[in-house]
Write an enzyme that holds these catalytic residues in place. Sequence first.
Site, PDB file in Angstrom:
ATOM      1  N   LYS A  42      10.820 -20.682 -16.380  1.00  0.00           N
ATOM      2  CA  LYS A  42      10.154 -20.382 -17.555  1.00  0.00           C
ATOM      3  C   LYS A  42      10.622 -19.679 -18.932  1.00  0.00           C
ATOM      4  CE  LYS A  42       6.307 -16.851 -18.625  1.00  0.00           C
ATOM      5  NZ  LYS A  42       5.403 -15.671 -18.059  1.00  0.00           N
ATOM      6  N   SER A  67       0.327 -16.200 -18.072  1.00  0.00           N
ATOM      7  CA  SER A  67       1.268 -16.975 -19.131  1.00  0.00           C
ATOM      8  C   SER A  67       2.377 -17.911 -18.484  1.00  0.00           C
ATOM      9  CB  SER A  67       1.853 -15.829 -20.089  1.00  0.00           C
ATOM     10  OG  SER A  67       3.033 -15.146 -19.074  1.00  0.00           O
ATOM     11  N   SER A  93       0.867 -12.826 -14.353  1.00  0.00           N
ATOM     12  CA  SER A  93       1.121 -14.172 -14.998  1.00  0.00           C
ATOM     13  C   SER A  93       1.884 -15.057 -14.036  1.00  0.00           C
ATOM     14  CB  SER A  93       2.143 -13.988 -16.124  1.00  0.00           C
ATOM     15  OG  SER A  93       1.326 -13.593 -17.406  1.00  0.00           O
TER      16      SER A  93
HETATM   17  N1  GLN Z   1      -2.520 -11.855 -18.975  1.00  0.00           N
HETATM   18  C1  GLN Z   1      -1.855 -10.603 -19.058  1.00  0.00           C
HETATM   19  C2  GLN Z   1      -1.380 -10.313 -20.637  1.00  0.00           C
HETATM   20  O1  GLN Z   1      -1.916 -10.845 -21.481  1.00  0.00           O
HETATM   21  C3  GLN Z   1      -0.844 -10.699 -18.276  1.00  0.00           C
HETATM   22  C4  GLN Z   1       0.415 -11.472 -18.875  1.00  0.00           C
HETATM   23  C5  GLN Z   1       1.750 -11.613 -17.876  1.00  0.00           C
HETATM   24  O2  GLN Z   1       1.613 -11.063 -16.768  1.00  0.00           O
HETATM   25  N2  GLN Z   1       2.847 -12.001 -18.669  1.00  0.00           N
HETATM   26  O3  GLN Z   1      -0.687  -9.210 -20.867  1.00  0.00           O
END
Ligand code: GLN
Length: 487
Positions: A79, A154, A178
């Site tokens: 990532k 994400s 995510s």
């Molecule tokens: N969707 C969550 C957020 O927007 C978690 C994102 C993540 O785990 N990086 O914060």
Amino acid sequence: MNPLSSLAACQKLLSSRADGFAELASEALARAVALERGEQPIHAFLSLRDTAPCVGPEPSPGASWRAGGCLAGVPIAVKDNICTTDFPTTCGSRMLQGYVSPYSATAVRRLEAAGAWILGKTNLDEFGMGSSTEHSAYGPTRNPADRSRVPGGSSGGSAAAVAAGAVPAALGSSTGGSVRQPAALCGIVGLKPTYGRVSRYGLVAFASSLDHIGVLARSVRDAATVLEAIAGFDRRDATSQRRDPPRADRVSAAELAGRSIGIPGEYFGDELDDGVRAVMERTLGLLSRCGARITPVSLPSTELALACYYVIAPAEASSNLARYDGVRFGRRAPGVATLRELYGRSRGEGFGDEVKRRIVLGTHVLSAPRYEAFYVRALQLRRRVGDDIRRVLGEVDAIFAPTTPSPAFPLGSRCAAPTDMYRADLYTVAANLAGIPALSVPIGDVDGLPVGGQLMCGAWEEEKMCSIGAAIERLVGYDPPRARGVG
Ligand code: GLN
């Protein structure tokens, strides 16, 4: 058969031919490039190796492959918020466009020490903020199961790359879900370890007390193998713990008979999609038929967990992202006249809307008049979320629930109201708040859209969690990428 569909398939090709490494690398590269082409590209990658290394007595310069190691010669994607010296690390943000880190993250160095070949960096919601990979400054990633839908986020680029068969495994990061959430929406396995298990050194910070590096793969066994390679104490991360890495060879599709599996009623409320509910119920039927003890449990803090997360995560983000000022870090706006303009325009032009929203929200809840009412209150709730989970895990071997309330949603459908997007994390944030390990395993689909089931176990219980996960995987016998003919 696609040689990139599993670690075993990679190893088979590598051991069957002298030039197996070059062949595997170019196959991965060709598949990755194909994901960037066409009218509706999947767009899983933000950067790729430009050439596959050739194999000789010594790997070519730039190739990280070395003989030996449990991942020797295996292409892996990372990532793009995890630092690498061989590729830019943009975090999906204009702010870090073209930025190349002077060091690689500990997790990446450990992958390379195990022989892995880093194929490229994957797309993400800017700085990890989002649940769909639509908030990337470099355009959205699409779901390989249905290109009109999101892959989740994400870590959507990592999930799509694995689901589409370009790599057998990828690193992601999880602050609130995510890794599990995109894994569920793309029909693959997502593993978030215990907080402190994998070093965060070189993971660009979003919300430090919630950030984890995790693994996306096509099977629980493969995810456990990659986790073993990257886990372990690192003195460069102050929250890293001195624990031996969980061993993949101890992960066996254990007997489910006699295991007690807690099912939290709060994860089956009105917001749960009917199709996902049906897939879960069928899985629970299979579990109880093979002797697992299905036990209803209660996690009353579930609804509060999301609110708590969306105070703590932005609060920490607003502090962590203060460093991007165009002076010390981040892109500097050109042609500015004053210092104030330099800060304002560098940050204004560098960050996207979702990141700005979090910074404003985080600064607000940390401001003197709001601090007690929001931030301190959220910290208290966080304690309650952890206490609830630990109480339940004192009574059952694992908690099992849906990973997400719904399958993959159409691109653009949740961008208008940010809180619609936030609800995609309803079931995943608790494990991040509590720091416990959690695993999403594909358990079926709703009209071809994959559904994930989520396991949560006590801190440091990854071996047990993965064994139960592998048993569920075998019991369900579902392989969405293969079912779709991706190979
Ligand atoms: N969707 C969550 C957020 O927007 C978690 C994102 C993540 O785990 N990086 O914060």
